[in-house]
Each structure stands twice: as structure tokens, then as C-alpha cells.
Design a protein around this motif. Structure first.
Motif, PDB file in Angstrom:
ATOM      1  N   GLN A  79       0.971  -1.224   0.052  1.00 43.58           N
ATOM      2  CA  GLN A  79       0.214   0.689  -0.162  1.00 43.58           C
ATOM      3  C   GLN A  79       0.797   1.403   0.372  1.00 43.58           C
ATOM      4  O   GLN A  79       0.788   2.039  -1.023  1.00 43.58           O
ATOM      5  N   GLY A  81       3.948   1.168   0.893  1.00 47.77           N
ATOM      6  CA  GLY A  81       5.573   0.752  -0.027  1.00 47.77           C
ATOM      7  C   GLY A  81       6.505   0.754   0.929  1.00 47.77           C
ATOM      8  O   GLY A  81       7.896   0.417   0.243  1.00 47.77           O
ATOM      9  N   TYR A  82       6.165   1.176   1.751  1.00 44.27           N
ATOM     10  CA  TYR A  82       7.418   1.434   2.866  1.00 44.27           C
ATOM     11  C   TYR A  82       8.131   0.172   3.044  1.00 44.27           C
ATOM     12  O   TYR A  82       9.586   0.424   3.462  1.00 44.27           O
ATOM     13  N   CYS A  83       7.280  -0.755   3.555  1.00 47.91           N
ATOM     14  CA  CYS A  83       7.975  -1.569   3.718  1.00 47.91           C
ATOM     15  C   CYS A  83       8.447  -2.866   2.429  1.00 47.91           C
ATOM     16  O   CYS A  83       9.583  -3.915   2.645  1.00 47.91           O
ATOM     17  N   CYS A 115       5.614  -4.726   8.179  1.00 48.90           N
ATOM     18  CA  CYS A 115       4.150  -3.921   7.580  1.00 48.90           C
ATOM     19  C   CYS A 115       3.288  -3.270   8.032  1.00 48.90           C
ATOM     20  O   CYS A 115       2.351  -4.649   9.237  1.00 48.90           O
ATOM     21  N   CYS A 117       0.521  -1.735   6.389  1.00 49.14           N
ATOM     22  CA  CYS A 117      -0.871  -1.089   5.839  1.00 49.14           C
ATOM     23  C   CYS A 117      -1.819  -2.851   5.458  1.00 49.14           C
ATOM     24  O   CYS A 117      -2.200  -3.027   5.302  1.00 49.14           O
ATOM     25  N   THR A 118      -0.647  -3.532   4.297  1.00 49.00           N
ATOM     26  CA  THR A 118      -1.747  -4.925   3.823  1.00 49.00           C
ATOM     27  C   THR A 118      -1.589  -5.911   4.778  1.00 49.00           C
ATOM     28  O   THR A 118      -2.937  -6.981   4.023  1.00 49.00           O
TER      29      THR A 118
END
Ligand code: FES
Length: 139
Positions: A79, A81-83, A115, A117-118
Motif C-alpha cells: 500500500q 510501499g515503505y516495507c 508491514c 498496511c497490508t
């Protein structure tokens, strides 16, 4: 020269880099600030969340993870994309061993990569799909 600074010579993505570096600087800060490679992300700053994972003494050929990158996109395995950079490298390290790991094995192997987000389901789906596709390609 203060003992706090050290001359370092490293090869990053095939290019030699020589810098005088503060001894307290982390590898990821060095890559982002001194080498201007911002693909590695800084998360917890304690080496716990996996966001800053990089491959040391190894080469990452972009083709090597192209199918993983495509699977992540296709299955919404990111989502913010940071990880993702760290997640991809860690997943590739598992897949490079060959075979088709179980979902439990995938989760265990990625357990050092956080993560926010996901919820991980889509990430496990993507890694599993690539493992199966690579195994199928070998038959
Ligand atoms: S996609 Fe946002 S932290 Fe993983």
C-alpha cells in the motif's frame, strides 16, 4: 582525524564508493545520504522492522526479483510501499533456496519484516504464487 570518523571503501551496485563516515552512522543512512540510494528505507532504526534490509556481499540483478515485484503489484501486496524493498529482498532470499515453501514457512521467513498496511495476506499470496510459478517453470 577524530576516531569518530573512518574512511570506508565499499562497492555498491558494482560501483566503488570511498567516503569518510561517522562511526555511528548506520549502513542504511550511509546508502541514503552518502550514496544517494533512497531505495532502502529507515523504519525502526534498531534493525528490527526489516525496512532497511539490503543484500551484503551479493548482487541483486533486477531481473532476479522482477517476477516478485510483478506479483506484489498484481496482488496488492503493498500500500504505502515503505516495507516493500526489504520485503522483496527477504522473500527472494527464501525463494532462492528453491522448492515451494508453505504459507507458514513464508510467514516465518518474513516475520522480521513489518508491514503496517497490508495485513500480510497479500504478501504471502504473492510470494507463494512466485514460488509456484518458478517451480512450474523448472518442470
Ligand atoms: S505497505 Fe506500508 S508498511 Fe508495508
Amino acid at each position: 582525524m577524530s576516531e569518530r570518523f573512518h574512511d570506508v571503501a565499499v562497492t555498491v551496485n558494482g560501483e566503488e564508493v570511498r567516503e569518510r563516515v561517522d562511526a555511528r552512522k548506520t549502513l542504511v543512512d550511509f546508502l541514503r545520504e552518502d550514496v544517494a540510494l533512497t531505495g532502502s528505507h529507515v523504519g525502526c532504526e534498531h534493525g528490527v522492522c526489516g525496512a532497511c534490509s539490503v543484500r551484503v556481499d551479493g548482487v541483486v540483478d533486477t531481473d532476479e526479483i522482477a517476477d516478485l515485484q510483478q506479483a506484489f503489484i498484481a496482488r496488492n501486496a503493498l500500500q504505502c510501499g515503505y516495507c516493500t524493498p526489504g520485503m522483496l529482498l527477504t522473500a527472494q532470499e527464501l525463494l532462492a533456496r528453491g522448492g515451494v515453501p508453505s504459507r507458514e514457512q513464508i510467514r516465518t521467513h518474513l516475520s522480521g519484516n513489518y508491514c503496517r498496511c497490508t495485513g500480510y495476506q497479500a504478501i504471502v499470496d504473492a510470494v507463494e504464487a512466485v514460488a509456484q510459478a518458478r517451480a512450474g517453470a523448472k518442470r
